[in-house]
Scaffold this motif. Structure first.
Motif, PDB file in Angstrom:
ATOM      1  N   LEU A  96       0.838  -1.190   0.000  1.00 45.15           N
ATOM      2  CA  LEU A  96       0.000   0.000   0.000  1.00 45.15           C
ATOM      3  C   LEU A  96       0.874   1.241   0.000  1.00 45.15           C
ATOM      4  CD1 LEU A  96      -2.813   1.281   0.245  1.00 45.15           C
ATOM      5  CD2 LEU A  96      -2.570   1.107   2.731  1.00 45.15           C
ATOM      6  N   VAL A  97       0.651   2.102  -0.974  1.00 47.48           N
ATOM      7  CA  VAL A  97       1.459   3.301  -1.139  1.00 47.48           C
ATOM      8  C   VAL A  97       0.532   4.496  -1.359  1.00 47.48           C
ATOM      9  CG1 VAL A  97       3.355   4.373  -2.426  1.00 47.48           C
ATOM     10  CG2 VAL A  97       3.210   1.879  -2.277  1.00 47.48           C
ATOM     11  N   GLN A  98       0.901   5.629  -0.827  1.00 49.81           N
ATOM     12  CA  GLN A  98       0.119   6.844  -1.067  1.00 49.81           C
ATOM     13  C   GLN A  98       0.432   7.399  -2.447  1.00 49.81           C
ATOM     14  OE1 GLN A  98       0.785   9.589   2.193  1.00 49.81           O
ATOM     15  NE2 GLN A  98      -1.127   8.917   3.144  1.00 49.81           N
ATOM     16  N   ALA A  99      -0.549   8.038  -3.036  1.00 45.80           N
ATOM     17  CA  ALA A  99      -0.328   8.681  -4.327  1.00 45.80           C
ATOM     18  C   ALA A  99       0.840   9.649  -4.229  1.00 45.80           C
ATOM     19  CB  ALA A  99      -1.593   9.409  -4.766  1.00 45.80           C
ATOM     20  N   GLY A 100       1.670   9.613  -5.251  1.00 46.80           N
ATOM     21  CA  GLY A 100       2.876  10.433  -5.253  1.00 46.80           C
ATOM     22  C   GLY A 100       4.090   9.741  -4.685  1.00 46.80           C
ATOM     23  N   GLY A 101       3.868   8.602  -4.057  1.00 43.56           N
ATOM     24  CA  GLY A 101       4.971   7.863  -3.461  1.00 43.56           C
ATOM     25  C   GLY A 101       5.651   6.941  -4.456  1.00 43.56           C
ATOM     26  N   SER A 102       6.522   6.095  -3.927  1.00 42.27           N
ATOM     27  CA  SER A 102       7.321   5.206  -4.756  1.00 42.27           C
ATOM     28  C   SER A 102       7.260   3.787  -4.225  1.00 42.27           C
ATOM     29  CB  SER A 102       8.784   5.666  -4.768  1.00 42.27           C
ATOM     30  OG  SER A 102       8.913   6.964  -5.283  1.00 42.27           O
ATOM     31  N   THR A 103       7.582   2.852  -5.096  1.00 41.46           N
ATOM     32  CA  THR A 103       7.714   1.472  -4.683  1.00 41.46           C
ATOM     33  C   THR A 103       8.717   0.790  -5.599  1.00 41.46           C
ATOM     34  OG1 THR A 103       6.488  -0.523  -4.044  1.00 41.46           O
ATOM     35  CG2 THR A 103       5.868   0.494  -6.133  1.00 41.46           C
ATOM     36  N   ARG A 143       6.242   8.547  -8.306  1.00 40.25           N
ATOM     37  CA  ARG A 143       5.059   9.395  -8.562  1.00 40.25           C
ATOM     38  C   ARG A 143       3.847   8.522  -8.863  1.00 40.25           C
ATOM     39  NH1 ARG A 143       8.935  11.617 -11.721  1.00 40.25           N
ATOM     40  NH2 ARG A 143       7.758  11.458 -13.668  1.00 40.25           N
ATOM     41  N   LEU A 144       3.611   7.586  -7.982  1.00 37.92           N
ATOM     42  CA  LEU A 144       2.532   6.630  -8.201  1.00 37.92           C
ATOM     43  C   LEU A 144       1.168   7.311  -8.194  1.00 37.92           C
ATOM     44  CD1 LEU A 144       3.928   3.705  -6.076  1.00 37.92           C
ATOM     45  CD2 LEU A 144       3.400   3.587  -8.503  1.00 37.92           C
ATOM     46  N   LYS A 145       0.279   6.742  -8.993  1.00 39.79           N
ATOM     47  CA  LYS A 145      -1.079   7.255  -9.130  1.00 39.79           C
ATOM     48  C   LYS A 145      -2.063   6.155  -8.760  1.00 39.79           C
ATOM     49  CE  LYS A 145       0.512   9.638 -13.304  1.00 39.79           C
ATOM     50  NZ  LYS A 145       0.282   9.810 -14.769  1.00 39.79           N
ATOM     51  N   PRO A 146      -3.285   6.506  -8.384  1.00 38.65           N
ATOM     52  CA  PRO A 146      -4.278   5.460  -8.112  1.00 38.65           C
ATOM     53  C   PRO A 146      -4.477   4.513  -9.297  1.00 38.65           C
ATOM     54  CG  PRO A 146      -5.030   7.544  -7.224  1.00 38.65           C
ATOM     55  CD  PRO A 146      -3.763   7.846  -7.982  1.00 38.65           C
ATOM     56  N   ASP A 147      -4.308   5.009 -10.524  1.00 36.71           N
ATOM     57  CA  ASP A 147      -4.446   4.147 -11.700  1.00 36.71           C
ATOM     58  C   ASP A 147      -3.361   3.078 -11.783  1.00 36.71           C
ATOM     59  OD1 ASP A 147      -5.791   6.539 -14.144  1.00 36.71           O
ATOM     60  OD2 ASP A 147      -6.734   5.331 -12.571  1.00 36.71           O
ATOM     61  N   ASP A 148      -2.313   3.222 -10.988  1.00 38.49           N
ATOM     62  CA  ASP A 148      -1.259   2.200 -10.968  1.00 38.49           C
ATOM     63  C   ASP A 148      -1.656   1.006 -10.105  1.00 38.49           C
ATOM     64  OD1 ASP A 148       1.109   4.872 -10.862  1.00 38.49           O
ATOM     65  OD2 ASP A 148       0.627   3.609 -12.595  1.00 38.49           O
ATOM     66  N   THR A 149      -2.755   1.113  -9.404  1.00 36.72           N
ATOM     67  CA  THR A 149      -3.218   0.005  -8.568  1.00 36.72           C
ATOM     68  C   THR A 149      -3.493  -1.223  -9.424  1.00 36.72           C
ATOM     69  OG1 THR A 149      -4.169   1.448  -6.884  1.00 36.72           O
ATOM     70  CG2 THR A 149      -5.061  -0.793  -7.044  1.00 36.72           C
ATOM     71  N   ALA A 150      -2.831  -2.317  -9.084  1.00 35.13           N
ATOM     72  CA  ALA A 150      -2.946  -3.544  -9.870  1.00 35.13           C
ATOM     73  C   ALA A 150      -2.147  -4.645  -9.200  1.00 35.13           C
ATOM     74  CB  ALA A 150      -2.417  -3.323 -11.289  1.00 35.13           C
ATOM     75  N   VAL A 151      -2.372  -5.857  -9.688  1.00 40.50           N
ATOM     76  CA  VAL A 151      -1.460  -6.949  -9.379  1.00 40.50           C
ATOM     77  C   VAL A 151      -0.373  -6.923 -10.446  1.00 40.50           C
ATOM     78  CG1 VAL A 151      -1.171  -9.430  -9.119  1.00 40.50           C
ATOM     79  CG2 VAL A 151      -3.282  -8.321  -8.332  1.00 40.50           C
ATOM     80  N   TYR A 152       0.859  -6.891  -9.994  1.00 38.28           N
ATOM     81  CA  TYR A 152       2.002  -6.823 -10.901  1.00 38.28           C
ATOM     82  C   TYR A 152       2.647  -8.198 -11.003  1.00 38.28           C
ATOM     83  CZ  TYR A 152       1.705  -1.772 -11.168  1.00 38.28           C
ATOM     84  OH  TYR A 152       1.281  -0.490 -11.429  1.00 38.28           O
ATOM     85  N   TYR A 153       2.900  -8.589 -12.232  1.00 37.86           N
ATOM     86  CA  TYR A 153       3.508  -9.891 -12.515  1.00 37.86           C
ATOM     87  C   TYR A 153       4.819  -9.690 -13.266  1.00 37.86           C
ATOM     88  CZ  TYR A 153      -1.287 -11.601 -11.827  1.00 37.86           C
ATOM     89  OH  TYR A 153      -2.537 -11.890 -11.331  1.00 37.86           O
ATOM     90  N   CYS A 154       5.786 -10.534 -12.977  1.00 34.68           N
ATOM     91  CA  CYS A 154       6.951 -10.568 -13.838  1.00 34.68           C
ATOM     92  C   CYS A 154       6.893 -11.844 -14.682  1.00 34.68           C
ATOM     93  CB  CYS A 154       8.264 -10.489 -13.066  1.00 34.68           C
ATOM     94  SG  CYS A 154       8.575 -11.801 -11.869  1.00 34.68           S
ATOM     95  N   ALA A 155       7.479 -11.768 -15.847  1.00 32.82           N
ATOM     96  CA  ALA A 155       7.431 -12.871 -16.792  1.00 32.82           C
ATOM     97  C   ALA A 155       8.752 -12.942 -17.540  1.00 32.82           C
ATOM     98  CB  ALA A 155       6.279 -12.681 -17.764  1.00 32.82           C
ATOM     99  N   ALA A 156       9.026 -14.111 -18.114  1.00 32.20           N
ATOM    100  CA  ALA A 156      10.281 -14.301 -18.824  1.00 32.20           C
ATOM    101  C   ALA A 156      10.053 -15.101 -20.088  1.00 32.20           C
ATOM    102  CB  ALA A 156      11.307 -15.018 -17.936  1.00 32.20           C
ATOM    103  N   SER A 157      10.884 -14.825 -21.053  1.00 28.63           N
ATOM    104  CA  SER A 157      10.834 -15.604 -22.274  1.00 28.63           C
ATOM    105  C   SER A 157      12.160 -15.453 -23.001  1.00 28.63           C
ATOM    106  CB  SER A 157       9.701 -15.130 -23.174  1.00 28.63           C
ATOM    107  OG  SER A 157       9.550 -15.990 -24.279  1.00 28.63           O
ATOM    108  N   LEU A 158      12.491 -16.439 -23.793  1.00 29.52           N
ATOM    109  CA  LEU A 158      13.643 -16.309 -24.660  1.00 29.52           C
ATOM    110  C   LEU A 158      13.405 -15.169 -25.643  1.00 29.52           C
ATOM    111  CD1 LEU A 158      14.437 -20.035 -25.492  1.00 29.52           C
ATOM    112  CD2 LEU A 158      15.987 -18.432 -24.359  1.00 29.52           C
TER     113      LEU A 158
END
Length: 125
Positions: free
Chosen positions: A10-17, A84-99
């Motif tokens: 959980l991060v406030q708008a304008g913050g960083s992660t 500079r996080l925004k409420p629109d950045d709210t999501a589940v973030y996934y990392c992925a890999a491929s050749l």
């Protein structure tokens, strides 16, 4: 190839992660690591990726200029610093890999073969 995503919260708008993606298994510089996100009621979308061969990077317009992707080659960990996080950045973030040879341009989720479990980022206004 196994991927373990962490960070966020959980991060406030304008913050960083900073999100981390620890890659293990048969992964080398022939792989591209990408970050994707899926917000509530939205399709999964590309956020950023980094090419292991030359370190080239790509950013979605929505995060360009306020995000940085980087890779620690010693630990095979990819980081996504988001500012500079925004409420629109709210999501589940996934990392992925491929050749790299399997990709079109690395921006689409369908291009990736291996996925981590996802980590939640919630930006409060």
């Amino acid at each position: 190839v196994q991927l373990q995503a962490s960070g966020g919260g959980l991060v406030q708008a304008g913050g960083s992660t900073r999100l981390s993606c620890a890659a293990s298994g048969s992964i080398n510089n022939d792989y591209v690591i990408g970050w994707f996100r899926q917000g509530p009621g939205k399709e999964r979308e590309g956020v950023s990726c980094i090419f292991g061969s030359d370190g080239d990077t790509w950013y979605a317009d929505s995060v360009k200029g306020r995000s940085t992707i980087s890779k620690d080659h010693a630990t095979n960990t990819v980081y996504l610093q988001m500012n500079r996080l925004k409420p629109d950045d709210t999501a589940v973030y996934y990392c992925a890999a491929s050749l790299e040879s399997h990709l079109l341009d690395g921006t689409g989720p369908d291009e990736y073969d291996y996925w981590g479990q996802g980590t939640q980022v919630t930006v409060s206004s």
